[in-house]
Design a protein around this motif. Structure first.
Motif: not given
Length: 95
Positions: A49, A51-52
C-alpha cells in the motif's frame, strides 16, 4: 492485448532479474515472495500500500526503480522499497 491481471505472477520476472540486474542479488527472491497484488490499472500492479507514502511508519518507503526487459511484457519497472521489498510493477507497453 491480454489482461495481465489473469495469470501474471511476479515470479515470471525472477529469472530475468537474475540475468539483467545482477547488482541486485536479492531481487529474484523478492519477486518470488510477492503475492497476487492489486491491479490498479492495465499497466500497474501494487504489492504494498502507498497510503501515507514516505510518512514516518508508512509501509511505502521508496528506494529505487529497477528496469527489466521481458520478451513478452516489454519494459517492466520494478518499484523497490526499503528492506528490499517490491512496492509495485509498471508495464510501460500498457501505458
Amino acid at each position: 492485448m491480454a489482461d495481465l491481471s489473469c495469470g501474471f505472477t511476479p515470479q515470471i520476472l525472477a529469472a530475468i532479474a537474475r540475468v539483467q540486474a545482477p547488482e541486485y542479488p536479492w531481487l529474484p527472491h523478492a519477486l518470488e515472495d510477492c503475492g497476487a497484488g492489486a491491479w490498479e490499472s492495465a499497466a500497474y500492479v501494487r504489492y504494498i500500500s502507498a497510503q501515507n507514502a514516505h510518512a514516518a511508519g508508512a509501509e511505502w518507503q521508496f528506494e529505487t526503480n529497477v528496469v527489466l526487459e521481458h520478451p513478452h511484457f516489454g519494459t517492466v519497472i520494478v518499484e523497490v522499497l526499503t528492506g528490499h521489498r517490491i512496492g509495485g510493477l509498471e508495464f510501460l507497453s500498457r501505458i
